[in-house]
Design a protein around this motif. Structure first.
Motif, PDB file in Angstrom:
ATOM      1  N   TYR A 120     -41.384  35.589  44.714  1.00 58.50           N
ATOM      2  CA  TYR A 120     -42.778  35.492  45.124  1.00 58.50           C
ATOM      3  C   TYR A 120     -42.920  35.637  46.634  1.00 58.50           C
ATOM      4  O   TYR A 120     -42.033  35.248  47.391  1.00 58.50           O
ATOM      5  N   ARG A 121     -44.081  36.170  47.040  1.00 59.69           N
ATOM      6  CA  ARG A 121     -44.370  36.320  48.459  1.00 59.69           C
ATOM      7  C   ARG A 121     -45.884  36.168  48.665  1.00 59.69           C
ATOM      8  O   ARG A 121     -46.671  36.645  47.846  1.00 59.69           O
ATOM      9  N   LYS A 122     -46.253  35.511  49.748  1.00 56.57           N
ATOM     10  CA  LYS A 122     -47.665  35.354  50.083  1.00 56.57           C
ATOM     11  C   LYS A 122     -48.247  36.726  50.424  1.00 56.57           C
ATOM     12  O   LYS A 122     -47.658  37.490  51.188  1.00 56.57           O
ATOM     13  N   ASP A 123     -49.414  37.027  49.854  1.00 60.25           N
ATOM     14  CA  ASP A 123     -50.087  38.307  50.075  1.00 60.25           C
ATOM     15  C   ASP A 123     -51.487  38.012  50.607  1.00 60.25           C
ATOM     16  O   ASP A 123     -52.300  37.403  49.916  1.00 60.25           O
ATOM     17  N   THR A 124     -51.764  38.433  51.834  1.00 57.09           N
ATOM     18  CA  THR A 124     -53.075  38.204  52.441  1.00 57.09           C
ATOM     19  C   THR A 124     -53.864  39.504  52.595  1.00 57.09           C
ATOM     20  O   THR A 124     -54.810  39.569  53.377  1.00 57.09           O
ATOM     21  N   SER A 125     -53.507  40.521  51.842  1.00 59.43           N
ATOM     22  CA  SER A 125     -54.225  41.794  51.912  1.00 59.43           C
ATOM     23  C   SER A 125     -55.592  41.689  51.240  1.00 59.43           C
ATOM     24  O   SER A 125     -55.854  40.751  50.481  1.00 59.43           O
ATOM     25  N   HIS A 126     -56.452  42.633  51.504  1.00 60.59           N
ATOM     26  CA  HIS A 126     -57.783  42.737  50.890  1.00 60.59           C
ATOM     27  C   HIS A 126     -58.642  41.486  51.126  1.00 60.59           C
ATOM     28  O   HIS A 126     -59.424  41.081  50.262  1.00 60.59           O
ATOM     29  N   ASN A 127     -58.466  40.843  52.297  1.00 56.21           N
ATOM     30  CA  ASN A 127     -59.263  39.673  52.688  1.00 56.21           C
ATOM     31  C   ASN A 127     -59.193  38.521  51.685  1.00 56.21           C
ATOM     32  O   ASN A 127     -60.185  37.832  51.442  1.00 56.21           O
ATOM     33  N   MET A 128     -58.042  38.329  51.072  1.00 62.82           N
ATOM     34  CA  MET A 128     -57.850  37.191  50.166  1.00 62.82           C
ATOM     35  C   MET A 128     -56.396  36.747  50.244  1.00 62.82           C
ATOM     36  O   MET A 128     -55.538  37.475  50.716  1.00 62.82           O
ATOM     37  N   THR A 129     -56.132  35.548  49.761  1.00 58.75           N
ATOM     38  CA  THR A 129     -54.763  35.036  49.715  1.00 58.75           C
ATOM     39  C   THR A 129     -54.345  34.961  48.259  1.00 58.75           C
ATOM     40  O   THR A 129     -55.004  34.321  47.444  1.00 58.75           O
ATOM     41  N   ARG A 130     -53.261  35.662  47.949  1.00 56.67           N
ATOM     42  CA  ARG A 130     -52.725  35.681  46.591  1.00 56.67           C
ATOM     43  C   ARG A 130     -51.214  35.515  46.675  1.00 56.67           C
ATOM     44  O   ARG A 130     -50.629  35.562  47.748  1.00 56.67           O
ATOM     45  N   THR A 131     -50.583  35.374  45.509  1.00 53.23           N
ATOM     46  CA  THR A 131     -49.128  35.332  45.445  1.00 53.23           C
ATOM     47  C   THR A 131     -48.655  36.605  44.775  1.00 53.23           C
ATOM     48  O   THR A 131     -48.977  36.867  43.614  1.00 53.23           O
ATOM     49  N   GLU A 132     -47.925  37.398  45.531  1.00 50.27           N
ATOM     50  CA  GLU A 132     -47.379  38.652  45.039  1.00 50.27           C
ATOM     51  C   GLU A 132     -46.122  38.366  44.218  1.00 50.27           C
ATOM     52  O   GLU A 132     -45.345  37.481  44.555  1.00 50.27           O
ATOM     53  N   VAL A 133     -45.929  39.134  43.151  1.00 51.81           N
ATOM     54  CA  VAL A 133     -44.741  39.011  42.318  1.00 51.81           C
ATOM     55  C   VAL A 133     -43.888  40.254  42.568  1.00 51.81           C
ATOM     56  O   VAL A 133     -44.363  41.387  42.450  1.00 51.81           O
ATOM     57  N   LEU A 134     -42.623  40.020  42.912  1.00 49.04           N
ATOM     58  CA  LEU A 134     -41.668  41.089  43.189  1.00 49.04           C
ATOM     59  C   LEU A 134     -40.498  41.005  42.220  1.00 49.04           C
ATOM     60  O   LEU A 134     -40.161  39.920  41.749  1.00 49.04           O
ATOM     61  N   CYS A 135     -39.865  42.121  41.963  1.00 58.44           N
ATOM     62  CA  CYS A 135     -38.657  42.124  41.149  1.00 58.44           C
ATOM     63  C   CYS A 135     -37.581  41.317  41.865  1.00 58.44           C
ATOM     64  O   CYS A 135     -37.342  41.508  43.058  1.00 58.44           O
ATOM     65  N   GLY A 136     -36.914  40.440  41.147  1.00 55.47           N
ATOM     66  CA  GLY A 136     -35.863  39.611  41.723  1.00 55.47           C
ATOM     67  C   GLY A 136     -34.604  40.380  42.068  1.00 55.47           C
ATOM     68  O   GLY A 136     -33.735  39.852  42.761  1.00 55.47           O
ATOM     69  N   ARG A 137     -34.490  41.598  41.615  1.00 54.25           N
ATOM     70  CA  ARG A 137     -33.301  42.407  41.900  1.00 54.25           C
ATOM     71  C   ARG A 137     -33.537  43.417  43.019  1.00 54.25           C
ATOM     72  O   ARG A 137     -32.712  43.573  43.906  1.00 54.25           O
ATOM     73  N   CYS A 138     -34.680  44.137  42.995  1.00 51.76           N
ATOM     74  CA  CYS A 138     -34.876  45.231  43.959  1.00 51.76           C
ATOM     75  C   CYS A 138     -36.061  45.014  44.901  1.00 51.76           C
ATOM     76  O   CYS A 138     -36.351  45.877  45.720  1.00 51.76           O
ATOM     77  N   ASP A 139     -36.731  43.864  44.805  1.00 52.15           N
ATOM     78  CA  ASP A 139     -37.873  43.537  45.667  1.00 52.15           C
ATOM     79  C   ASP A 139     -39.056  44.492  45.508  1.00 52.15           C
ATOM     80  O   ASP A 139     -39.865  44.636  46.418  1.00 52.15           O
ATOM     81  N   SER A 140     -39.187  45.148  44.373  1.00 50.15           N
ATOM     82  CA  SER A 140     -40.330  46.029  44.154  1.00 50.15           C
ATOM     83  C   SER A 140     -41.562  45.210  43.771  1.00 50.15           C
ATOM     84  O   SER A 140     -41.462  44.230  43.036  1.00 50.15           O
ATOM     85  N   HIS A 141     -42.711  45.653  44.251  1.00 47.73           N
ATOM     86  CA  HIS A 141     -43.991  45.025  43.914  1.00 47.73           C
ATOM     87  C   HIS A 141     -44.271  45.253  42.430  1.00 47.73           C
ATOM     88  O   HIS A 141     -44.231  46.382  41.949  1.00 47.73           O
ATOM     89  N   LEU A 142     -44.552  44.173  41.703  1.00 50.43           N
ATOM     90  CA  LEU A 142     -44.876  44.256  40.279  1.00 50.43           C
ATOM     91  C   LEU A 142     -46.342  43.942  40.021  1.00 50.43           C
ATOM     92  O   LEU A 142     -46.956  44.504  39.125  1.00 50.43           O
ATOM     93  N   GLY A 143     -46.896  43.018  40.794  1.00 52.39           N
ATOM     94  CA  GLY A 143     -48.273  42.575  40.600  1.00 52.39           C
ATOM     95  C   GLY A 143     -48.484  41.251  41.302  1.00 52.39           C
ATOM     96  O   GLY A 143     -47.888  40.998  42.345  1.00 52.39           O
ATOM     97  N   HIS A 144     -49.305  40.383  40.702  1.00 48.90           N
ATOM     98  CA  HIS A 144     -49.609  39.077  41.288  1.00 48.90           C
ATOM     99  C   HIS A 144     -49.599  38.000  40.203  1.00 48.90           C
ATOM    100  O   HIS A 144     -49.720  38.307  39.022  1.00 48.90           O
TER     101      HIS A 144
END
Length: 173
Positions: A120-144
């Motif tokens: 997980y990573r904090k995502d502050t894009s698009h004027n909001m705060t969300r939690t980004e979900v990344l692949c645990g192996r390759c760090d690719s963005h999957l969603g939130h």
């Protein structure tokens, strides 16, 4: 008689091709040297390298953090039984048993397959705060991830279909 032999041969040929297509979809092959459905060791691959390997639409979402258009992903209203893997590296991410119907426009799950399947990573894009979900192996963005999911976790992992590969359980639905 000759016509019957040709028809039988053609039917057999089509059955073999059909079986081979199913086997190929289950035993997915790729030119990506980092793709493995069994190895879970973290990868450190540059985006320059990923850009050479991945299809543009996958690269844009997985490596640049874009989002596919809602209600268009192949797994949004998909309900077969099996396992979802990272489309970038093959890391096992979610079981279909944790997938649930939602009106958000993307496939949603209430828990990952393993604790370290995702990070997980904090995502502050698009004027909001969300939690980004990344692949645990390759760090690719999957969603939130959001906290409006069903029991037992209350989580909704809202994923991009383009970032997922699906393998059915023994060809059963």
């Amino acid at each position: 008689m000759k016509s019957l032999i040709i028809k039988t041969s053609l039917a057999l040929f089509l059955a073999v091709i059909s079986e081979r297509s199913f086997a190929q979809s289950v035993n997915f092959k790729t030119k990506n040297p980092y793709y493995s459905r069994t190895v879970t060791t973290p990868l450190k691959v540059s985006n320059v390298e990923w850009k050479k390997i991945l299809k543009p639409e996958l690269y844009q979402v997985a490596r640049e953090g874009a989002t596919e258009t809602s209600f268009t992903g192949k797994y949004y209203e998909f309900d077969e039984k099996g396992t979802y893997f990272c489309a970038v590296c093959g890391n096992p991410l979610f079981l279909s048993t944790s997938k649930f119907a939602t009106t958000c426009g993307w496939p949603s799950f209430y828990e990952p397959l393993r604790k370290n399947s995702v990070i997980y990573r904090k995502d502050t894009s698009h004027n909001m705060t969300r939690t980004e979900v990344l692949c645990g192996r390759c760090d690719s963005h999957l969603g939130h991830i959001f906290d409006d999911g069903p029991k037992p976790t209350g989580n909704r992992f809202c994923m991009n279909s383009v970032c997922l590969d699906f393998v059915p359980n023994s060809g059963k639905k």
